[in-house]
Design a protein around this motif. Sequence first.
Motif, short mmCIF file in Angstrom:
data_model
loop_
_atom_site.label_atom_id
_atom_site.label_comp_id
_atom_site.label_asym_id
_atom_site.label_seq_id
_atom_site.Cartn_x
_atom_site.Cartn_y
_atom_site.Cartn_z
N ASN A 1 0.87 -1.35 -0.04
CA ASN A 1 -0.07 0.06 -0.12
C ASN A 1 0.96 1.20 -0.09
O ASN A 1 1.60 1.56 1.07
CB ASN A 1 -0.74 0.08 1.29
N THR B 1 -5.06 0.34 -8.64
CA THR B 1 -4.41 -0.72 -8.08
C THR B 1 -3.84 -1.49 -9.39
O THR B 1 -4.40 -1.40 -10.49
CB THR B 1 -5.66 -1.96 -7.60
N ASP C 1 -6.27 -4.23 2.30
CA ASP C 1 -6.99 -3.94 0.95
C ASP C 1 -7.14 -2.43 1.47
O ASP C 1 -7.68 -2.04 2.49
CB ASP C 1 -8.20 -4.73 0.81
N ASN D 1 -1.62 -1.17 -4.25
CA ASN D 1 -2.66 -0.32 -4.10
C ASN D 1 -1.88 1.05 -3.94
O ASN D 1 -1.20 1.50 -2.91
CB ASN D 1 -3.25 -0.43 -2.66
N GLU E 1 -13.21 -2.04 -6.29
CA GLU E 1 -11.80 -1.91 -6.21
C GLU E 1 -11.51 -0.54 -7.33
O GLU E 1 -12.26 -0.64 -8.58
CB GLU E 1 -11.12 -2.86 -7.09
N ARG F 1 0.70 -7.13 -5.40
CA ARG F 1 -0.25 -6.06 -5.86
C ARG F 1 0.00 -4.75 -4.93
O ARG F 1 0.47 -4.79 -3.97
CB ARG F 1 -1.28 -6.73 -4.72
#
Length: 694
Positions: free
Chosen positions: A9, A66, A370, A75, A354, A73
């Motif tokens: 993140n 994202t 998330d 974000n 998302e 992953r």
Amino acid sequence: MTDLSHYRNIGIFAHVDAGKTTTTERILKLTGKIHKTGEVHDGDATTDFMTQEQERGITIQSAATTCFWRDHRFNIIDTPGHVDFTVEVYRSLKVLDGGVGVFCGSGGVEPQSETNWRYANESEVARVIFVNKLDRMGADFLRVVKQVRKVLGANPLVMCLPIGVEENFVGLVDLLERKAYVWDDSGLPENYEVVEIPTDMTDKVEEYREQMIETALEQDDDLLMAYMEGEEPSIEDVKRCIRKGTIALDFFPTYCGSAFKNKGVQMVLDAVVDYLPCPTDVTPQPLTDENGDENGEFATVSTSESLKALAFKIMDDRFGALTFVRIYSGVLEKGTTILNSYTGKTERIGRMVEMHADDRNEIDRAQAGDIIAIVGMKNVQTGHTLCDPKHPVTLEPMIFPEPVISIAVKPKDKGGSEKMGIAIGKMIAEDPSFRVETDEDSGETILKGMGELHLDIKVDILNRTYGVDLIVGQPQVAYRETITTALEDSYTHKKQSGGSGQFGKIDYRIKPGEPGTGFIFSSKVVGGNVPKEFFPAIEKGFKGMMAEGPLAGYPVLDVEIELYDGGFHAVDSSAVAFEIAAKGAFRQSMPKAGPQIIEPIMKVDVYTPEDHVGDVIGDLNRRRGMIKDQEPGVTGVRIKADVPLSEMFGYIGHLRTMTSGRGQFSMEFAHYLPCPQNIAADVIAAAKELRASK
């Protein structure tokens, strides 16, 4: 379950015009999220989707997206650089685990970079540094590295060196791998070759590589000892040490390149994977009690815990209200009922999405780590905690700065009033640093914000997005009042008119407080002359009067009140009687305590070409500015000064005229200082005139 170690993140933040949004575009292109790169100057950057952003070429609100790189992953939140929108940076950093600080290769560490860096330090967010725009005239990577050390007090860990300078910038040397990457002129990020390190750079590469490895190995004593004895560490060991030091904020891996020319962005993406923390690597968010004080518990990042999530942004768009949420613990599924611990109300989760800037992808579940958006939540505001109704908790709330500037607006026609009311309600929910009041006597709506640009954009949004035509008044300064003299005083409230009476006597000291302390109340009463149960009522009475000072009716700051004695009546004394006594005491004592008007002073940072320095300094002096510092750079001079806000209206126009359009400036609130007598007299006279007209 998704492996949380593969989550990153991150936020991208920097001074206005250092290339944050361009860097974000290149990341999205490289990760395959978009197929055509949008440019800020063409008004088609993915994350700048507001009309006002596209026209002005600046980012106004943070945008979330994202993407994936090396099976990880990301974000990503692209934040604004302009000082009027720092609240967007602050609230984004609050929910992120890592960040990329972008600096301009020629501009270096600029004023807003300092503010954002300070916010990131306060939020304890690990960062990598990307020195951008190395193809620009005057760009100098190592000069920026020195500035990061000197101005930000940070420890940059140089991970690569540029090949060529300014327009001859062609590539980079990766110090760790001892590899040189050179891009061709096609402008495509994948068109590079791995070549031998240029011979004229080998000594410099070895010098900086040695510094980098020594600094990294300080994280592991055994490896450092072995290295000192001549044993070369493996690249994996060095990477492990760099990751450990980055997460501990001991240093910041520093890269360079040109996002616009697609050079060097891959190395930054690799650094995000290799060195920035995943959600489980960072210190968990503290939980608080009803008063906002930490209670010793934490929101541990885990899918097996009960749900704990923070709403960090509200956005109203063509599909309705969106609530951006960072999930710290547990799992959130479509159709479940959650509790808003701030309001005590439950809500059912309808649609979850998302985000990719202003596009969305429907999802059915989200988990710890998330960052998602929930559609159509009713009573949630920025900073509210969403949790499992069976396990109510409160996450550490967000604190937003007070506005320093206001304007009066009213709709041109009657039909506009209702439209404006609905629009302003949505805008306040979206931006906690934007406040609105109604002047009950004149009926005018007062908009309050962080600066001229902030309010200018709010008026523009009201006009174009919501179709409200406004008449806009002159900007007003948020003056305040305080006192200069300490005194002891006594006040008795006595009322006897049939039935039970009212009685409350207080003896108190009133004195100026330290700047920035607001209102402090304490009690030294011993022996029960004033029973303890009345202290809160006395404090409430004094505090309630702080909203309106004796000189011009502005809120009062920095006053300490100490209750040291008093008297009560067994029958007639009550909390209400003591509250009224405190209000009367405030009215009685404030005019005697040397009240004075204080004004907001702004920290102003002006950039000007060298041949206009004298004009700019002379102009700032005329505006009652105090020059703090001058820093010569390659292409001009930065002048730092403290200037009263009241003297800064319309400054950008004057600056451009003086510097033939080449000057820039930014300002942010610094502190309050006493007004000179002649200005204070004008402020008081204007306030009296306003009262008389009402």
